[in-house]
Design a protein around this motif. Structure first.
Motif, PDB file in Angstrom:
ATOM      1  N   TYR A 132      -7.380  -2.086  -1.726  1.00  0.00           N
ATOM      2  CA  TYR A 132      -6.079  -1.911  -2.364  1.00  0.00           C
ATOM      3  C   TYR A 132      -6.139  -1.828  -3.884  1.00  0.00           C
ATOM      4  CZ  TYR A 132      -1.345  -3.007  -3.908  1.00  0.00           C
ATOM      5  OH  TYR A 132      -0.139  -2.982  -4.540  1.00  0.00           O
ATOM      6  N   TRP A 160       0.846  -1.199   0.000  1.00  0.00           N
ATOM      7  CA  TRP A 160       0.000   0.000   0.000  1.00  0.00           C
ATOM      8  C   TRP A 160       0.881   1.249   0.000  1.00  0.00           C
ATOM      9  CZ3 TRP A 160      -5.598  -0.234   1.006  1.00  0.00           C
ATOM     10  CH2 TRP A 160      -6.198   1.024   0.930  1.00  0.00           C
ATOM     11  N   PHE A 189       5.005   5.581  -5.252  1.00  0.00           N
ATOM     12  CA  PHE A 189       5.061   5.515  -6.704  1.00  0.00           C
ATOM     13  C   PHE A 189       5.280   6.880  -7.352  1.00  0.00           C
ATOM     14  CE2 PHE A 189       4.292   3.242 -10.500  1.00  0.00           C
ATOM     15  CZ  PHE A 189       4.387   1.922 -10.110  1.00  0.00           C
ATOM     16  N   LEU A 224      -6.319   1.340  -5.804  1.00  0.00           N
ATOM     17  CA  LEU A 224      -5.178   2.267  -5.837  1.00  0.00           C
ATOM     18  C   LEU A 224      -4.529   2.345  -7.214  1.00  0.00           C
ATOM     19  CD1 LEU A 224      -3.187   1.640  -2.538  1.00  0.00           C
ATOM     20  CD2 LEU A 224      -4.533   3.620  -3.137  1.00  0.00           C
ATOM     21  N   LEU A 244       2.432   1.700  -3.496  1.00  0.00           N
ATOM     22  CA  LEU A 244       1.497   2.100  -4.551  1.00  0.00           C
ATOM     23  C   LEU A 244       0.817   3.427  -4.238  1.00  0.00           C
ATOM     24  CD1 LEU A 244       0.407   1.062  -7.224  1.00  0.00           C
ATOM     25  CD2 LEU A 244      -1.436  -0.046  -6.002  1.00  0.00           C
ATOM     26  N   GLY A 245       0.431   3.620  -2.997  1.00  0.00           N
ATOM     27  CA  GLY A 245      -0.355   4.799  -2.659  1.00  0.00           C
ATOM     28  C   GLY A 245       0.473   6.061  -2.494  1.00  0.00           C
ATOM     29  N   ILE A 246       1.757   5.896  -2.156  1.00  0.00           N
ATOM     30  CA  ILE A 246       2.585   7.068  -1.901  1.00  0.00           C
ATOM     31  C   ILE A 246       3.907   7.021  -2.665  1.00  0.00           C
ATOM     32  CG2 ILE A 246       3.853   8.330  -0.121  1.00  0.00           C
ATOM     33  CD1 ILE A 246       1.669   7.501   1.850  1.00  0.00           C
TER      34      ILE A 246
END
Lengths: 106, 845
Positions: free
Chosen positions: B78, A65, A72, B81, A68-70
């Motif tokens: 998830y 997470w 990237f 995302l 991918l969420g930050i």
């Protein structure tokens, strides 16, 4: 823009110039795209094959997470920064190849 | 109207109204100062890189970015995302392969480029079609955003009314000439959206805990950090409870352990005065085995004293999967596992835990919400939906010699007993739910075993024989002295529901009737993870390539003074949208913890409105701060769907008025006539968009935008990519590839959306009822469903492949001045080839 002198125009319009032009540009683009794709397409694979590793917690996030969420976005910024610098450099080189007198200009 | 108005929050209404008015006013004001198309493009040249980057970003962030991502992260976890990441990263792809050459070529739009690259006005017309296709697919989610937002601001207002209202306002606005894509307006829009998404999040995080902490609350439900209150708790956990729960627990644990048969915990004998036979194990031992498996964990339990039956399936599973099942099972039995900082696990009755955690910041999840383990980890509900919906092929490769149904038998027997109880009026209820049944090893089929055993216990005597009709419509029970028939009226319904609700599949092959766990059967042919991986990749391709093919994005590359500035601008765009896209998922994560009620809502009342609704929670503590922040997010939502919808409407109307009307039907029309037609088309297209938008309430905003991207990825992206980098591409090749790829992607996508709409409740469902059987088809063909829902994986290569093949066949038709065209596309702008090219062209024609 003033028309370039005739001998250099020939050079500029040559098949050879076009080829080297496209090859260099494509090479740069593909290199950057590969760096990007390795990360982008590698992450689902990492999720698939090492679910336990990717579920490790950092700062409360699962690793995957967090990536991918930050994480990237900065990675993509680095790639695009590199690409933009290189491609501006490349354009200057190309201009220098056919118009030697212009190289002093940025 | 009065009751609707009475419940409106004045702050929210005020902020939204101000945004709408300011946007329209700014649009008209700038429209006055720039009348012509060239003004529109040149306008940007007078502004700085920073403003221009803001404008591009403002144009890019639609309702999907603002509302949809948060909603989808909340609903699917998830996997969602990938959307924000690929929305941002797609821009990189555009930068790497397409933006530079297209800028040099000086084509403002894709139809412009299509015509210029192939010298073909015909191809321009083909390319224009996709402006409309992609445009309509892209306006639908914007309309859903509008309907959702208005239904939120005016509680009680039906969804379609919001769509019509917003659609009408914007359409009128566009028709009257406002809302042109002016740099200043768009730049303002970006900062409005950025402000509206980030400020409420920071306030919410300050009050309820930061991003990471919120995510940490999504530790699989049963293993949350131990709050202080639980650490000092002396507790007793009792595994008794209703037998159905207990048995589910057992069954799950068996799956969880998945150890080879040799390492059994085989217990035979007496425990607590009960005689046990078969493979049985104390729960305490189970828990410590679990502890050993996750290594650091020490288990502390006081008096978990009941005993559970353990069997071992053949398949090995990864320890993570075991853990997920285990935790799930534990929770279903009313036990919560809580870790403390030293990884000490405590097993606490959920009832007590809930009381403690209720004072923490997480609310209990409703039934419809996905479980923590699937929500938090990759390959969750979004990407496995198709595979999960697939019907298992009823085959079972294991042998059925020794009680293969395991706990399912016990569970089923209990339910069967209830069923019999119902039939016999409850007279013969000798059933003791605390009793643990065991079955002697037998080679009778498991189903008969269940049936015999149930009948035996139900009637308290041994039947000599039971006969049943293949469809279980009748039971004939032979007792030693008499024969009893249980007739089909109630039986089949009950039996079938008992069977299927217990996850048991019965396959009747005449002489052999086999009963097995549906789960075992479904595991054999369908492991959802490979499907899920495929789905993920197809989604990534669609989003990354689709960005490069969005009609309204490319235009802005020309609003820069030169190529270097254009590149700097792009860099800033990546940074601006990258930062923006960090925030919406935070809404989704917090929404799951703080506003789980939305899981139960459907359509406009579902998770898509989390961005709007979540800040209002702050009213509990700091009224009216919550209303103000909610008003701000509503304003941001308005900015998002209004700017995108009007931008799309302008480009679609432009395509209709200039390309379709101006070039195809009335090439000799005057500018005034075209201007008039522009207005007519604006109203017509706006009307169609509203109509389409009112159907899509059941679909998620983000999902629909993803589909528009997929169509763009299969049509425009191959065209642009190949036309820029492959000189031998001919017009016919490009046209065939683009049409086939785009249209087939569009058909595939529409089919899946129709089948989803067909099962939606209410009028929508009735309208699309024709497509209902499709769902049965998907159930048998999960792979096809995934490939239709996310077609990019095959449609993009198909389009590129066709372009290559057809171009090879029509190799003679490569434009004569292709070298010059390629030079213009690739040579640095400083060489001035573009001017030369234009001059040559004017001479040539």
């Amino acid at each position: 823009m003033k028309p370039p002198s005739s001998d250099k125009r020939l050079d500029m319009h040559s098949e050879e110039f076009l080829h080297s032009l496209m090859r260099k540009q494509l090479k740069l683009s593909i290199a950057c795209a590969l760096a990007f794709l390795v990360v982008l397409l590698g992450l689902p694979l990492a999720n698939y094959f090492w679910p336990e590793l990717m579920a490790k917690r950092i700062f409360g996030f699962t690793l995957t997470w967090f990536l991918l969420g930050i994480g990237f976005f900065p990675a993509v910024w680095c790639i695009s920064y590199y690409f933009i610098r290189r491609s501006i450099g490349l354009e200057n080189e190309e201009v220098a190849e056919v118009k030697p007198e212009d190289t002093t200009k940025p | 109207m009065m009751p609707i108005l009475a419940t409106v929050d004045p702050y929210i209404l005020a902020f939204s109204a101000v945004t709408v008015i300011v946007t329209i006013w700014m649009g008209f004001r700038s429209a006055k100062t720039s009348k012509t198309a060239s003004d529109f493009f040149v306008a940007g040249r007078s502004v700085s890189v920073g403003w221009n980057a803001s404008a591009i970003s403002g144009e890019y962030l639609s309702a999907a970015s603002f509302m949809g991502i948060a909603g989808m992260v909340m609903s699917s976890g998830y996997d969602a995302l990938w959307y924000p990441v690929c929305y941002a990263c797609g821009y990189l792809f555009l930068l790497l392969f397409i933006a530079g050459p297209l800028r040099r070529f000086g084509a403002y739009t894709i139809p412009d480029f299509a015509e210029g690259r192939f010298d073909s006005p015909l191809f321009r017309k083909i390319a224009v079609c996709f402006v409309l296709f992609i445009g309509f697919f892209y306006t639908m989610p914007q309309m859903k955003g509008a309907g959702t937002t208005l239904a939120y601001i005016f509680p009680g207002l039906p969804y379609w009314a919001g769509v019509v209202l917003v659609g009408a306002v914007i359409t009128l606005n566009v028709a009257l000439g406002g809302m042109k894509g002016i740099t200043l307006v768009q730049a303002f829009q970006y900062w409005a959206k950025m402000f509206a998404i980030s400020v409420p999040i920071f306030v919410l995080m300050a009050v309820y805990g930061h991003y990471g902490k919120q995510l940490n609350d999504n530790l699989p439900k049963d293993s949350k950090p131990v709050p202080e209150a639980l650490r000092s708790l002396e507790y007793e956990a009792d595994f008794a409870g209703p037998p159905t729960l207990r048995v589910t627990y057992e069954y799950k644990i068996r799956r969880w352990l998945g150890l080879p048969a040799k390492r059994t915990f085989f217990i035979n004998g007496k425990f607590d005065g009960h005689q046990y036979s078969g493979s049985e194990i104390p729960v305490s031992q189970l828990l410590s085995t679990f502890g050993a498996m996750i290594r650091q964990t020490v288990l502390r339990e006081k008096s978990i004293s009941k005993y559970q039956m353990i069997h071992f399936p053949r398949k090995s599973r990864s320890s993570l999967e075991f853990a997920a099942d285990f935790l799930d099972a534990i929770s279903k039995n009313g036990i919560t596992l809580a870790y403390d900082d030293n990884f000490v696990v405590r097993a606490v009755p959920t009832e007590i835990a809930n009381k403690v955690y209720a004072s923490e910041n997480r609310k209990p999840l409703p039934e419809k919400a996905p479980a923590d383990s699937t929500w938090l980890s990759p390959f969750g509900p979004l990407t496995t939906k198709a595979a999960k919906a697939a019907k298992p092929t009823p085959t079972y490769d294991g042998s059925l010699l020794v009680n293969p149904l395991g706990s399912a038998i016990e569970h089923m027997e209990y339910s069967l007993r209830e069923a019999f109880n119902k039939i016999s009026g409850g007279k013969q209820s000798g059933f003791d739910p605390e009793q643990v049944f065991s079955f002697p090893p037998t080679n009778r089929s498991a189903f008969e075993l269940v049936l015999t055993s149930t009948v035996e216990r139900q009637f308290n005597r041994k039947p000599s024989q039971i006969k049943y009709s293949p469809e279980l419509t009748n039971l004939l029970i032979h007792w030693p002295q008499e024969t009893q028939q249980i007739k089909g009226k109630d039986l089949p319904k009950t039996l079938h529901s008992v069977l299927s609700s217990n996850g048991v599949t019965v396959v009747d092959e005449g002489s052999v009737i086999t009963a097995f766990r549906t789960k075992d059967a479904s595991i054999v042919p369908i492991d959802p993870r490979p499907y899920s991986l495929l789905y993920t990749y197809s989604l990534i391709i669609a989003l990354v390539c689709g960005t490069a093919g969005l009609p309204h994005i490319l235009v802005r590359f020309y609003t820069n003074p030169d190529g270097v500035a254009a590149k700097r601008t792009t860099m800033w765009v990546m940074i601006l949208i990258g930062i923006f896209y960090v925030f919406p998922p935070v809404f989704g994560v917090m929404g799951r913890n703080l506003f789980p009620e939305l899981y139960s809502g459907i359509g406009a009342k579902g998770t898509d409105k989390i961005v709007l609704e979540l800040p209002r929670l702050l009213n509990e503590k700091y009224a009216p701060l919550g209303s103000i922040l909610s008003g701000i997010t509503c304003a941001g939502a308005f900015a998002a769907f209004m700017s995108t919808f009007s931008g799309l409407l302008v480009s679609m109307t432009g395509a209709m008025a200039h390309d379709v009307y101006g070039r195809m039907f009335r090439p000799k029309s005057t500018p005034d006539q075209r201007m008039k037609m522009f207005k007519v088309f604006a109203v017509v297209l706006g009307g169609v968009a509203v109509l389409l938008g009112s159907f899509v309430e059941p679909l998620e905003i983000n999902f629909m935008v993803g589909q528009a991207f997929a169509i763009a990825a299969a049509s425009y992206f191959p065209l642009l990519f190949m036309a820029v980098w492959w000189r031998k591409l001919t017009m016919k090749g490009a046209a065939v590839g683009m049409l086939t790829g785009g249209v087939s992607a569009m058909v595939a996508i529409s089919l899946t959306s129709f089948s989803t709409l067909a099962i939606a409740p209410g009028k929508t469902g009735e309208l699309f009822a024709v497509f209902k059987p499709l769902n049965d088809f998907w159930a048998t063909q999960p792979l096809l469903r995934i490939l239709c829902e996310q077609p990019a994986l095959w449609a993009v290569p198909l389009a590129i492949g066709l372009m290559i093949v057809v171009s090879k066949l029509t190799a003679k038709e490569v434009p004569a001045d292709i070298r010059m065209k390629m030079l213009v596309l690739h040579a640095p702008e400083k060489l001035g080839l573009k001017q030369e090219y234009i001059q040559e062209h004017q001479h040539g024609h």
